[in-house]
Design a protein around this motif. Structure first.
Motif, mmCIF file in Angstrom:
data_model
loop_
_atom_site.group_PDB
_atom_site.id
_atom_site.type_symbol
_atom_site.label_atom_id
_atom_site.label_comp_id
_atom_site.label_asym_id
_atom_site.label_seq_id
_atom_site.Cartn_x
_atom_site.Cartn_y
_atom_site.Cartn_z
ATOM 1 N N ALA A 35 43.181 45.041 43.605
ATOM 2 C CA ALA A 35 42.485 45.326 43.290
ATOM 3 C C ALA A 35 42.389 46.843 41.600
ATOM 4 C CB ALA A 35 41.047 45.895 43.633
ATOM 5 N N GLY A 36 43.218 47.810 42.510
ATOM 6 C CA GLY A 36 43.527 48.382 41.301
ATOM 7 C C GLY A 36 43.235 50.268 42.108
ATOM 8 N N VAL A 69 48.200 37.563 42.062
ATOM 9 C CA VAL A 69 48.440 39.262 41.829
ATOM 10 C C VAL A 69 49.633 38.961 41.927
ATOM 11 C CG1 VAL A 69 46.544 40.683 42.189
ATOM 12 C CG2 VAL A 69 48.158 40.212 43.575
ATOM 13 N N ASP A 122 37.997 42.669 42.073
ATOM 14 C CA ASP A 122 38.928 42.143 41.269
ATOM 15 C C ASP A 122 38.210 40.787 41.089
ATOM 16 O OD1 ASP A 122 41.132 41.300 39.681
ATOM 17 O OD2 ASP A 122 42.487 41.173 41.046
ATOM 18 N N ARG A 124 39.527 37.782 39.945
ATOM 19 C CA ARG A 124 40.872 37.363 40.001
ATOM 20 C C ARG A 124 40.022 36.895 41.412
ATOM 21 N NH1 ARG A 124 45.822 39.902 38.232
ATOM 22 N NH2 ARG A 124 44.900 41.574 39.385
ATOM 23 N N ASN A 148 36.412 46.240 38.497
ATOM 24 C CA ASN A 148 37.938 46.765 37.353
ATOM 25 C C ASN A 148 38.520 45.606 36.859
ATOM 26 O OD1 ASN A 148 39.842 48.190 36.537
ATOM 27 N ND2 ASN A 148 41.342 47.929 38.563
ATOM 28 N N PHE A 150 40.246 43.619 34.215
ATOM 29 C CA PHE A 150 41.818 42.588 34.606
ATOM 30 C C PHE A 150 42.262 42.500 33.053
ATOM 31 C CE2 PHE A 150 41.962 44.617 38.170
ATOM 32 C CZ PHE A 150 42.727 44.543 38.609
ATOM 33 N N ALA A 153 41.018 38.725 32.906
ATOM 34 C CA ALA A 153 40.178 37.843 34.561
ATOM 35 C C ALA A 153 39.397 37.541 33.169
ATOM 36 C CB ALA A 153 40.407 38.799 34.821
#
Length: 205
Positions: A35-36, A69, A122, A124, A148, A150, A153
């Motif tokens: 997720a970052g 991912v 996230d 996604r 977040n 991306f 996305a």
């Protein structure tokens, strides 16, 4: 007997000036795998962040959910750690949790004594942050959700994310970019504001 002004005579010691002591505040950065979290801690930390990322091995495939991912080649196996000074009174110490299911047993210890948390979402794989939301709700830890962004996305409105995560209107949801320091700092400032609002209702009135 010493005179009244003896304290100020030449050579007398000046009273020590007390510097404000920053209040150390523990913040958790949580969310699903990929997720970052590591990126956010690294982006915003004013010190070289401590990271326990390791290369993913064949043993992790089939165990860690990499759907969405597939390009991710590293994984946090313990925690990420960083620090940021909000103002002269508040210093935040950031602890990023590992996102994989097999490391959830560490969350209880990492979150002990935490003032609040950031849940990175996230879009996604929105379902991967359900555990984090549930974890902090059950323990009464104030948190904000940072979506977040991306590249590539789908974009979702805040209301759509709130409905998907089933969080109340009282939980702030922000759009963020974990790669950008100012964006991450805005998330942390919002979290501190939210914590003050939750813990001191009279101040928000």
């Amino acid at each position: 007997m010493a005179s009244a002004d003896s304290e100020t005579r030449p050579g007398a010691r000046e009273p020590l000036q007390q510097e404000p002591i920053p209040q150390a505040v523990k913040i958790i950065v949580a969310g699903g795998f990929g997720a970052g979290k590591t990126t956010m801690v690294g982006s915003v930390s004013e010190i070289a962040p401590l990271s326990t990322e390791e290369l993913m091995t064949e043993a992790s495939y089939g165990v860690d959910d990499t759907g969405g991912v597939e390009d991710k080649t590293t994984t946090t196996v313990a925690l990420d750690f960083g620090r940021i000074t909000i103002n002269e009174d508040i210093v935040l110490y950031l602890f990023g949790t590992p996102g994989q299911d097999r490391f959830w047993f560490m969350w209880d210890e990492l979150s002990e004594g935490a003032l609040g948390a950031v849940v990175l979402a996230d879009t996604r794989r929105l379902d991967t942050c359900f555990h984090a939301v549930d974890f902090f709700e059950r323990r009464g830890v104030p948190f904000v959700v940072a979506v977040n962004r991306f590249d590539g996305a789908d974009d979702y409105r805040v209301e759509e994310v709130r409905e998907a995560l089933d969080v109340t209107e009282g939980v702030p949801i922000l759009l963020a970019d974990a790669r950008v320091r100012e964006s991450c700092k805005e998330v942390l400032v919002e979290l501190v504001t939210h914590v003050l609002r939750v813990r001191s209702p009279a101040l928000s009135g």
